[in-house]
Write a protein that holds these residues in place. Structure first.
Motif, mmCIF file in Angstrom:
data_model
loop_
_atom_site.group_PDB
_atom_site.id
_atom_site.type_symbol
_atom_site.label_atom_id
_atom_site.label_comp_id
_atom_site.label_asym_id
_atom_site.label_seq_id
_atom_site.Cartn_x
_atom_site.Cartn_y
_atom_site.Cartn_z
ATOM 1 N N TYR A 33 0.833 -1.202 0.000
ATOM 2 C CA TYR A 33 0.000 0.000 0.000
ATOM 3 C C TYR A 33 0.864 1.247 0.000
ATOM 4 O O TYR A 33 1.994 1.224 0.484
ATOM 5 C CB TYR A 33 -0.878 0.044 1.263
ATOM 6 C CG TYR A 33 -1.600 -1.246 1.595
ATOM 7 C CD1 TYR A 33 -0.987 -2.213 2.370
ATOM 8 C CD2 TYR A 33 -2.903 -1.472 1.161
ATOM 9 C CE1 TYR A 33 -1.641 -3.404 2.693
ATOM 10 C CE2 TYR A 33 -3.559 -2.653 1.477
ATOM 11 C CZ TYR A 33 -2.925 -3.614 2.245
ATOM 12 O OH TYR A 33 -3.583 -4.779 2.551
ATOM 13 N N TYR A 35 0.136 5.247 1.320
ATOM 14 C CA TYR A 35 -0.713 6.246 1.958
ATOM 15 C C TYR A 35 0.055 7.557 1.958
ATOM 16 O O TYR A 35 1.284 7.566 1.796
ATOM 17 C CB TYR A 35 -1.010 5.858 3.413
ATOM 18 C CG TYR A 35 -1.999 4.728 3.596
ATOM 19 C CD1 TYR A 35 -1.629 3.412 3.371
ATOM 20 C CD2 TYR A 35 -3.304 4.982 4.016
ATOM 21 C CE1 TYR A 35 -2.533 2.367 3.550
ATOM 22 C CE2 TYR A 35 -4.216 3.952 4.207
ATOM 23 C CZ TYR A 35 -3.822 2.645 3.964
ATOM 24 O OH TYR A 35 -4.723 1.629 4.146
ATOM 25 N N PHE A 45 -5.481 7.032 2.235
ATOM 26 C CA PHE A 45 -5.168 5.901 1.367
ATOM 27 C C PHE A 45 -4.960 6.370 -0.060
ATOM 28 O O PHE A 45 -5.717 7.192 -0.579
ATOM 29 C CB PHE A 45 -6.331 4.906 1.431
ATOM 30 C CG PHE A 45 -6.286 3.808 0.415
ATOM 31 C CD1 PHE A 45 -7.086 3.868 -0.723
ATOM 32 C CD2 PHE A 45 -5.462 2.712 0.594
ATOM 33 C CE1 PHE A 45 -7.068 2.859 -1.664
ATOM 34 C CE2 PHE A 45 -5.432 1.689 -0.334
ATOM 35 C CZ PHE A 45 -6.243 1.759 -1.460
ATOM 36 N N SER A 48 -3.666 0.255 -3.270
ATOM 37 C CA SER A 48 -3.256 -1.063 -2.793
ATOM 38 C C SER A 48 -2.866 -1.921 -3.989
ATOM 39 O O SER A 48 -3.382 -1.738 -5.104
ATOM 40 C CB SER A 48 -4.364 -1.728 -1.976
ATOM 41 O OG SER A 48 -5.517 -1.904 -2.762
ATOM 42 N N PHE A 91 3.710 7.231 3.018
ATOM 43 C CA PHE A 91 3.982 6.018 3.771
ATOM 44 C C PHE A 91 3.730 4.798 2.902
ATOM 45 O O PHE A 91 2.671 4.672 2.282
ATOM 46 C CB PHE A 91 3.075 5.916 5.001
ATOM 47 C CG PHE A 91 3.291 6.980 6.029
ATOM 48 C CD1 PHE A 91 2.323 7.952 6.252
ATOM 49 C CD2 PHE A 91 4.465 7.018 6.776
ATOM 50 C CE1 PHE A 91 2.520 8.936 7.207
ATOM 51 C CE2 PHE A 91 4.669 8.009 7.731
ATOM 52 C CZ PHE A 91 3.695 8.962 7.942
ATOM 53 N N SER A 95 1.054 -5.936 4.269
ATOM 54 C CA SER A 95 0.394 -6.905 5.134
ATOM 55 C C SER A 95 0.552 -8.297 4.529
ATOM 56 O O SER A 95 0.757 -8.447 3.319
ATOM 57 C CB SER A 95 -1.087 -6.572 5.331
ATOM 58 O OG SER A 95 -1.796 -6.634 4.119
ATOM 59 N N GLY A 98 -4.956 -9.912 3.027
ATOM 60 C CA GLY A 98 -5.777 -8.752 2.722
ATOM 61 C C GLY A 98 -6.580 -8.305 3.917
ATOM 62 O O GLY A 98 -6.082 -7.646 4.810
ATOM 63 N N THR A 99 -7.819 -8.696 3.942
ATOM 64 C CA THR A 99 -8.757 -8.081 4.853
ATOM 65 C C THR A 99 -8.474 -8.321 6.331
ATOM 66 O O THR A 99 -8.646 -7.449 7.149
ATOM 67 C CB THR A 99 -10.181 -8.559 4.526
ATOM 68 O OG1 THR A 99 -10.446 -8.256 3.165
ATOM 69 C CG2 THR A 99 -11.193 -7.888 5.406
ATOM 70 N N LEU A 100 -8.048 -9.489 6.717
ATOM 71 C CA LEU A 100 -7.979 -9.801 8.144
ATOM 72 C C LEU A 100 -6.580 -9.711 8.727
ATOM 73 O O LEU A 100 -6.319 -10.283 9.775
ATOM 74 C CB LEU A 100 -8.567 -11.199 8.391
ATOM 75 C CG LEU A 100 -10.054 -11.321 8.075
ATOM 76 C CD1 LEU A 100 -10.528 -12.744 8.343
ATOM 77 C CD2 LEU A 100 -10.873 -10.338 8.903
ATOM 78 N N ASN A 101 -5.694 -9.000 8.086
ATOM 79 C CA ASN A 101 -4.337 -8.917 8.596
ATOM 80 C C ASN A 101 -3.920 -7.487 8.891
ATOM 81 O O ASN A 101 -4.381 -6.556 8.253
ATOM 82 C CB ASN A 101 -3.348 -9.541 7.612
ATOM 83 C CG ASN A 101 -3.502 -11.035 7.532
ATOM 84 O OD1 ASN A 101 -3.974 -11.560 6.547
ATOM 85 N ND2 ASN A 101 -3.121 -11.719 8.593
ATOM 86 N N THR A 102 -3.019 -7.353 9.861
ATOM 87 C CA THR A 102 -2.528 -6.034 10.248
ATOM 88 C C THR A 102 -1.693 -5.420 9.137
ATOM 89 O O THR A 102 -0.928 -6.114 8.460
ATOM 90 C CB THR A 102 -1.683 -6.167 11.516
ATOM 91 O OG1 THR A 102 -2.517 -6.635 12.561
ATOM 92 C CG2 THR A 102 -1.081 -4.831 11.920
ATOM 93 N N ILE A 103 -1.849 -4.126 8.963
ATOM 94 C CA ILE A 103 -1.055 -3.370 8.001
ATOM 95 C C ILE A 103 0.063 -2.666 8.751
ATOM 96 O O ILE A 103 -0.192 -1.906 9.688
ATOM 97 C CB ILE A 103 -1.938 -2.370 7.238
ATOM 98 C CG1 ILE A 103 -2.976 -3.126 6.398
ATOM 99 C CG2 ILE A 103 -1.098 -1.469 6.351
ATOM 100 C CD1 ILE A 103 -3.948 -2.240 5.654
ATOM 101 N N TYR A 104 1.300 -2.930 8.345
ATOM 102 C CA TYR A 104 2.478 -2.338 8.974
ATOM 103 C C TYR A 104 3.026 -1.236 8.079
ATOM 104 O O TYR A 104 3.162 -1.419 6.870
ATOM 105 C CB TYR A 104 3.551 -3.405 9.220
ATOM 106 C CG TYR A 104 3.137 -4.444 10.221
ATOM 107 C CD1 TYR A 104 2.519 -5.620 9.820
ATOM 108 C CD2 TYR A 104 3.349 -4.237 11.588
ATOM 109 C CE1 TYR A 104 2.117 -6.569 10.751
ATOM 110 C CE2 TYR A 104 2.954 -5.183 12.521
ATOM 111 C CZ TYR A 104 2.337 -6.342 12.089
ATOM 112 O OH TYR A 104 1.941 -7.277 13.016
ATOM 113 N N PHE A 105 3.362 -0.116 8.716
ATOM 114 C CA PHE A 105 3.793 1.067 7.984
ATOM 115 C C PHE A 105 5.295 1.287 8.094
ATOM 116 O O PHE A 105 5.910 0.943 9.104
ATOM 117 C CB PHE A 105 3.082 2.315 8.528
ATOM 118 C CG PHE A 105 1.638 2.398 8.125
ATOM 119 C CD1 PHE A 105 0.670 1.647 8.761
ATOM 120 C CD2 PHE A 105 1.248 3.243 7.087
ATOM 121 C CE1 PHE A 105 -0.660 1.721 8.387
ATOM 122 C CE2 PHE A 105 -0.084 3.331 6.706
ATOM 123 C CZ PHE A 105 -1.035 2.561 7.351
ATOM 124 N N GLY A 106 5.855 1.890 7.055
ATOM 125 C CA GLY A 106 7.224 2.351 7.116
ATOM 126 C C GLY A 106 7.317 3.708 7.791
ATOM 127 O O GLY A 106 6.300 4.280 8.205
#
Lengths: 114, 111
Positions: A33, A35, A45, A48, A91, A95, A98-106
Motif C-alpha cells: 500500500y 498512503y 489511502f 493497494s 507512507f 500486510s 488482505g482483509t484480516l491482517n494487520t497493516i504495517y507502515f514504514g
C-alpha cells in the motif's frame, strides 16, 4: 523485528519533476500500500497492490501516479509531474494477507515540492 | 459516507493521570478497527486490532475496547514516553484492506 523500509527519508523537488519513492515491504507480505499525510491532516489511502496489479485506488491516485514492483523486494511510487499540493509524507505499508491482517507502515518519505 | 472521528483532538495529562481517547465510526461494514501510535515525523506504529463489539485488548498501560459505534483507548497511569499522536483507523468491507483514518488525538504527558 521485520520492518517496512523507505527511501529517501526526505526529498525536495522542483514542480513538474518526476519523483520515485522506494519501499522494501516486509519479506513474507503479499499486499502492498501507499498512503500519504499532508502536514496536519489525516493519513489518506492512495493505492493497494496485490499479485502485481492495483487492487484498489483512491480518487487522489490519478494518472500522475503509478506503482510498480520491479523485482521481488522493492515497491515504488512514481509521481510523474509533481505539483505543489503533492508535498506530503508518503507512507509505504504491507500486510501478509488482505482483509484480516494487520497493516504495517514504514517511517515515511517526506516530499517537498517547490 | 464512511467516516472516522477521534476526540479529543489534543489531551494533556499529568504523569499517572489516567484517561480515555475516543474513536467513533460510521462505516458500511467494519472489518476491523486499528489503533496506531505516531511519533512526530514517523510512520504509524501498530498497537491493536479489534474485530467485534465487546472485544478488548491490552498492552502495558494501554487498553482498547470496541462497541458497535465506537472504540476507546484507555491509558492507565501514563508516563511521559506515552506522549504521541494516537490514530484510529477502520477497515471497511472490501477486498483490499484499505484503512480509513481518523485525524488522531495528540497526547502530551507531563512529568
Amino acid at each position: 523485528e521485520p520492518e517496512v523500509t523507505q527511501t529517501p527519508s526526505h526529498q525536495v523537488t522542483q514542480m513538474g519533476q518526476e519523483v520515485i519513492l522506494r519501499c522494501v515491504p516486509i519479506s513474507n507480505h503479499l499486499y502492498f500500500y501507499w498512503y500519504r499525510q499532508i502536514l496536519g491532516q489525516k493519513v489518506e489511502f492512495l493505492v493497494s497492490f496485490y499479485n502485481n496489479e492495483i487492487s484498489e485506488k483512491s480518487e487522489i491516485f490519478d494518472d500522475q501516479f503509478s506503482v510498480e514492483r520491479p523485482d521481488g523486494s522493492n515497491f515504488t511510487l512514481k509521481i510523474r509531474s509533481t505539483k505543489l499540493e503533492d508535498s506530503a509524507m508518503y507512507f509505504c505499508a504491507s500486510s501478509v494477507g488482505g482483509t484480516l491482517n494487520t497493516i504495517y507502515f514504514g517511517e515515511g518519505s517526506w516530499l517537498t515540492v517547490v | 459516507e464512511d467516516q472516522v472521528t477521534q476526540s479529543p483532538e489534543a489531551l494533556r495529562l499529568q504523569e499517572g493521570e489516567s484517561s480515555s481517547l475516543n474513536c467513533s465510526y460510521t462505516v458500511s461494514g467494519l472489518r476491523g478497527l486499528f489503533w496506531y501510535r505516531q511519533d512526530p515525523g514517523k510512520g504509524p506504529e501498530f498497537l491493536f486490532t479489534l474485530y467485534s463489539a465487546g472485544e478488548e485488548k491490552e498492552k502495558e498501560r494501554l487498553k482498547a475496547t470496541l462497541t458497535k459505534k465506537e472504540s476507546f483507548l484507555h491509558i492507565t497511569a501514563p508516563k511521559p514516553e506515552d506522549s504521541a499522536t494516537y490514530l484510529c483507523a477502520v477497515r471497511i468491507s472490501s477486498n483490499t484492506g484499505k484503512l480509513i483514518f481518523g485525524q488522531g488525538t495528540t497526547l502530551q504527558v507531563k512529568p
